[in-house]
Design a protein around this motif. Structure first.
Motif, PDB file in Angstrom:
ATOM      1  N   PHE A 236       0.825  -1.205   0.000  1.00 54.88           N
ATOM      2  CA  PHE A 236       0.000   0.000   0.000  1.00 54.88           C
ATOM      3  C   PHE A 236       0.860   1.256   0.000  1.00 54.88           C
ATOM      4  O   PHE A 236       0.657   2.174  -0.808  1.00 54.88           O
ATOM      5  CB  PHE A 236      -0.929   0.005   1.214  1.00 54.88           C
ATOM      6  CG  PHE A 236      -1.758   1.253   1.352  1.00 54.88           C
ATOM      7  CD1 PHE A 236      -2.969   1.365   0.694  1.00 54.88           C
ATOM      8  CD2 PHE A 236      -1.322   2.312   2.140  1.00 54.88           C
ATOM      9  CE1 PHE A 236      -3.744   2.519   0.810  1.00 54.88           C
ATOM     10  CE2 PHE A 236      -2.085   3.470   2.259  1.00 54.88           C
ATOM     11  CZ  PHE A 236      -3.294   3.567   1.596  1.00 54.88           C
ATOM     12  N   HIS A 237       1.844   1.305   0.910  1.00 54.42           N
ATOM     13  CA  HIS A 237       2.661   2.518   1.004  1.00 54.42           C
ATOM     14  C   HIS A 237       3.655   2.638  -0.150  1.00 54.42           C
ATOM     15  O   HIS A 237       3.988   3.758  -0.564  1.00 54.42           O
ATOM     16  CB  HIS A 237       3.368   2.576   2.364  1.00 54.42           C
ATOM     17  CG  HIS A 237       2.440   2.923   3.484  1.00 54.42           C
ATOM     18  ND1 HIS A 237       1.952   1.992   4.366  1.00 54.42           N
ATOM     19  CD2 HIS A 237       1.871   4.105   3.838  1.00 54.42           C
ATOM     20  CE1 HIS A 237       1.143   2.585   5.230  1.00 54.42           C
ATOM     21  NE2 HIS A 237       1.072   3.861   4.927  1.00 54.42           N
ATOM     22  N   SER A 238       4.111   1.522  -0.690  1.00 51.07           N
ATOM     23  CA  SER A 238       4.943   1.584  -1.901  1.00 51.07           C
ATOM     24  C   SER A 238       4.136   2.240  -3.026  1.00 51.07           C
ATOM     25  O   SER A 238       4.610   3.167  -3.698  1.00 51.07           O
ATOM     26  CB  SER A 238       5.387   0.185  -2.331  1.00 51.07           C
ATOM     27  OG  SER A 238       6.225  -0.412  -1.370  1.00 51.07           O
ATOM     28  N   ALA A 239       2.910   1.757  -3.229  1.00 50.53           N
ATOM     29  CA  ALA A 239       2.044   2.315  -4.268  1.00 50.53           C
ATOM     30  C   ALA A 239       1.798   3.805  -4.023  1.00 50.53           C
ATOM     31  O   ALA A 239       1.832   4.624  -4.954  1.00 50.53           O
ATOM     32  CB  ALA A 239       0.723   1.553  -4.300  1.00 50.53           C
ATOM     33  N   LYS A 240       1.554   4.154  -2.775  1.00 51.93           N
ATOM     34  CA  LYS A 240       1.254   5.546  -2.423  1.00 51.93           C
ATOM     35  C   LYS A 240       2.396   6.486  -2.813  1.00 51.93           C
ATOM     36  O   LYS A 240       2.168   7.545  -3.421  1.00 51.93           O
ATOM     37  CB  LYS A 240       0.995   5.641  -0.917  1.00 51.93           C
ATOM     38  CG  LYS A 240       0.749   7.047  -0.404  1.00 51.93           C
ATOM     39  CD  LYS A 240       0.519   7.052   1.097  1.00 51.93           C
ATOM     40  CE  LYS A 240       0.352   8.467   1.628  1.00 51.93           C
ATOM     41  NZ  LYS A 240       0.109   8.488   3.091  1.00 51.93           N
ATOM     42  N   PHE A 241       3.631   6.103  -2.488  1.00 58.62           N
ATOM     43  CA  PHE A 241       4.755   6.999  -2.763  1.00 58.62           C
ATOM     44  C   PHE A 241       5.133   7.000  -4.242  1.00 58.62           C
ATOM     45  O   PHE A 241       5.525   8.050  -4.780  1.00 58.62           O
ATOM     46  CB  PHE A 241       5.942   6.650  -1.872  1.00 58.62           C
ATOM     47  CG  PHE A 241       5.714   7.022  -0.430  1.00 58.62           C
ATOM     48  CD1 PHE A 241       5.665   8.351  -0.044  1.00 58.62           C
ATOM     49  CD2 PHE A 241       5.515   6.049   0.539  1.00 58.62           C
ATOM     50  CE1 PHE A 241       5.431   8.706   1.281  1.00 58.62           C
ATOM     51  CE2 PHE A 241       5.279   6.386   1.860  1.00 58.62           C
ATOM     52  CZ  PHE A 241       5.236   7.721   2.235  1.00 58.62           C
ATOM     53  N   PHE A 242       5.007   5.861  -4.930  1.00 53.73           N
ATOM     54  CA  PHE A 242       5.251   5.863  -6.375  1.00 53.73           C
ATOM     55  C   PHE A 242       4.259   6.791  -7.071  1.00 53.73           C
ATOM     56  O   PHE A 242       4.629   7.592  -7.934  1.00 53.73           O
ATOM     57  CB  PHE A 242       5.144   4.443  -6.948  1.00 53.73           C
ATOM     58  CG  PHE A 242       6.421   3.658  -6.874  1.00 53.73           C
ATOM     59  CD1 PHE A 242       7.501   3.982  -7.687  1.00 53.73           C
ATOM     60  CD2 PHE A 242       6.555   2.590  -5.982  1.00 53.73           C
ATOM     61  CE1 PHE A 242       8.691   3.277  -7.623  1.00 53.73           C
ATOM     62  CE2 PHE A 242       7.738   1.880  -5.904  1.00 53.73           C
ATOM     63  CZ  PHE A 242       8.813   2.213  -6.728  1.00 53.73           C
ATOM     64  N   ARG A 243       2.996   6.698  -6.710  1.00 52.04           N
ATOM     65  CA  ARG A 243       1.973   7.557  -7.320  1.00 52.04           C
ATOM     66  C   ARG A 243       2.226   9.025  -6.990  1.00 52.04           C
ATOM     67  O   ARG A 243       2.118   9.898  -7.855  1.00 52.04           O
ATOM     68  CB  ARG A 243       0.585   7.131  -6.838  1.00 52.04           C
ATOM     69  CG  ARG A 243      -0.558   7.931  -7.467  1.00 52.04           C
ATOM     70  CD  ARG A 243      -1.914   7.365  -7.071  1.00 52.04           C
ATOM     71  NE  ARG A 243      -2.141   7.419  -5.636  1.00 52.04           N
ATOM     72  CZ  ARG A 243      -2.590   8.486  -4.987  1.00 52.04           C
ATOM     73  NH1 ARG A 243      -2.840   9.613  -5.650  1.00 52.04           N
ATOM     74  NH2 ARG A 243      -2.781   8.452  -3.683  1.00 52.04           N
TER      75      ARG A 243
END
Length: 471
Positions: A236-243
């Motif tokens: 979830f947080h990987s996706a959040k920061f990539f976005r």
């Protein structure tokens, strides 16, 4: 069909491949590789319905070249001694690479936490902690657990409370465990630390000309198509920061299936949809993929496996189309998959340092507990007052005024979370550069994983050498 290696055997296989590029004698290499202490526990649990159940649990201290040992505790039906030994070994190498002064440890309880009530989980956690205390397998200077798969701040608070009740008056007792709620001595930024660390590590690789030329991509993460496998805390947080930094998360996979959108997915909206419906499938504006594994084989620039080990293996590696794979999970690729993907020119950013954000911020929490002061408390107001004075002087000299948004940004003094993010970014950037430097120093080093192991082996070997254990 050839018999598959165990997880611990896979870790040692990677170790052996890298050790040939180091100077250390075989005896020392065997010592670094060995799991020093393995605690296997069995204890009874009285269920809410009055029945009795025997709980199986483990704690492994992989190395004692430094103290304390450090590593999470996972609650999973898949826990066994081999898995915990492998994860403890990875913790040793991970801590060495990111220059965190811990040795590797790991714990596990063989349960599915969804099948137990909160009261039963509390009893299991507290009994496990009391067993660790009796065996001297926990303490601020001995062995410091943390959250892992199936556990979180709640379980860490139970561990702390149990430890303090059995060690009354210990002034540094809060440092016996990390990943605690902030109100119990935790540190701000710990929840998102592993996912943010994954982003920082991948971003640094994507900012390296030589690597991006190798895979035929432009510099930076902006505009890159990213697939995330696993929408737990790390995914979830990987996706959040990539976005947040301009990448497009085109697919997300979970155990019930996977979804795809060329326009990009918002992980928060997907999470809400899953909470409401019980599944990520049928998310508005996205297409359902045939299976969760299909996401691993979908066209993208960056693939982030953030769930369980061995999801990419010799049976599916040849169908993986990503150009860069960032191992957010522990051991998501088998050595056989490594060989196939390396032959295709895929750059694999290894788990053993890429998911070190958790232990790095745990180190910050441990230091906070030992110093008994919140990060930023001593200097925040001083920095803000100084920034205001400097800004006022510049405005007087130039005769110009900055906007209110610019003023707030310039005058801001660092909060605890700002300092944690800064320390994590420095750690991941420095570790990435060190690994890439080793990789580029010798054409015979086949991949980034081998380079990372070389860095780890050399640092642990140096510690043993300086201790004089192997004169």
């Amino acid at each position: 069909m050839a018999e598959q290696n165990s997880f611990f055997e896979n870790v040692n296989k990677n170790f052996d491949r890298a050790s040939q590029f180091t100077k250390w004698p075989q005896g020392l290499l065997e010592q670094i590789k060995a799991a020093n202490s393995v605690l296997r526990l069995r204890f009874p649990l009285k269920r809410d319905d009055g029945s009795l159940e025997v709980i199986e649990a483990y704690r492994v201290q992989h190395s004692h070249h430094k103290t304390p040992c450090k590593g999470g505790i996972r609650f999973s039906e898949n826990v066994d001694q081999d898995e915990v030994m492998a994860l403890a070994a990875l913790m040793t190498y991970k801590c060495a690479i990111v220059n965190v002064p811990f040795a590797g440890g790991k714990g596990g309880i063989k349960i599915n936490p969804k099948k137990y009530s909160e009261f039963e989980l509390q009893k299991i956690t507290r009994r496990y902690t009391s067993e660790l205390i009796k065996k001297n397998f926990i303490g601020p200077g001995i062995d410091v657990p943390a959250p892992d798969y199936g556990t979180g701040a709640r379980e860490m608070a139970w561990i702390l409370d149990t430890y303090m009740s059995m060690n009354p008056g210990m002034i540094d007792g809060a440092a016996c465990v990390t990943g605690k709620p902030v109100s119990q001595g935790g540190v701000r930024g710990r929840t998102e630390a592993t996912g943010l660390g994954v982003f920082y590590g991948v971003r640094e690789v994507c900012n390296t000309h030589k690597v991006m030329d190798k895979v035929g991509l432009s510099l930076g993460v902006e505009g890159k198509r990213v697939i995330i496998q696993g929408l737990g805390n790390v995914g979830f947080h990987s996706a959040k920061f990539f976005r947040a930094f301009g990448a497009k998360v085109v697919a997300i996979a979970e155990y019930e299936g996977a979804i795809y959108s060329e326009q990009g997915l918002n992980e928060e909206e997907v999470f809400k949809h899953r909470k409401k419906t019980g599944s990520i499938l049928n998310f508005p504006g996205a297409t359902n993929l045939p299976s969760s594994n299909a996401a691993l084989e979908t066209e993208c620039d960056i693939l982030i496996p953030a769930a369980l080990e061995s999801v990419i293996n010799e049976s599916n590696a040849d169908r993986v189309k990503a150009k860069i794979i960032g191992e957010a999970a522990n051991g998501p690729l088998t050595p056989e998959a490594d060989a196939i993907l390396n032959a295709k020119g895929v750059v694999i950013i290894p788990d053993m340092y890429l998911n070190a954000g958790g232990v790095t911020v745990s180190y910050f929490e441990w230091l906070k507990n030992l110093s008994h002061v919140r990060y930023g408390r001593m200097e925040k107001r001083f920095t803000e007052n100084m920034n205001k004075q400097i800004l006022a002087q510049l405005e007087d000299l130039t005769g110009k005024k900055v906007s209110s948004a610019e003023r707030a940004f310039i005058e801001h003094g660092a909060d605890e979370v700002d300092l944690v993010y800064s320390g994590l970014e420095e750690t991941m950037v420095s570790a990435t550069r060190e690994i890439l430097e080793v990789w580029n120093s010798n054409d015979a080093i086949p991949d980034m994983r081998t380079a990372a192991y070389i860095v780890a082996i050399n640092k642990v070997g140096t510690s043993y050498d300086e201790l004089g254990i192997f004169p």
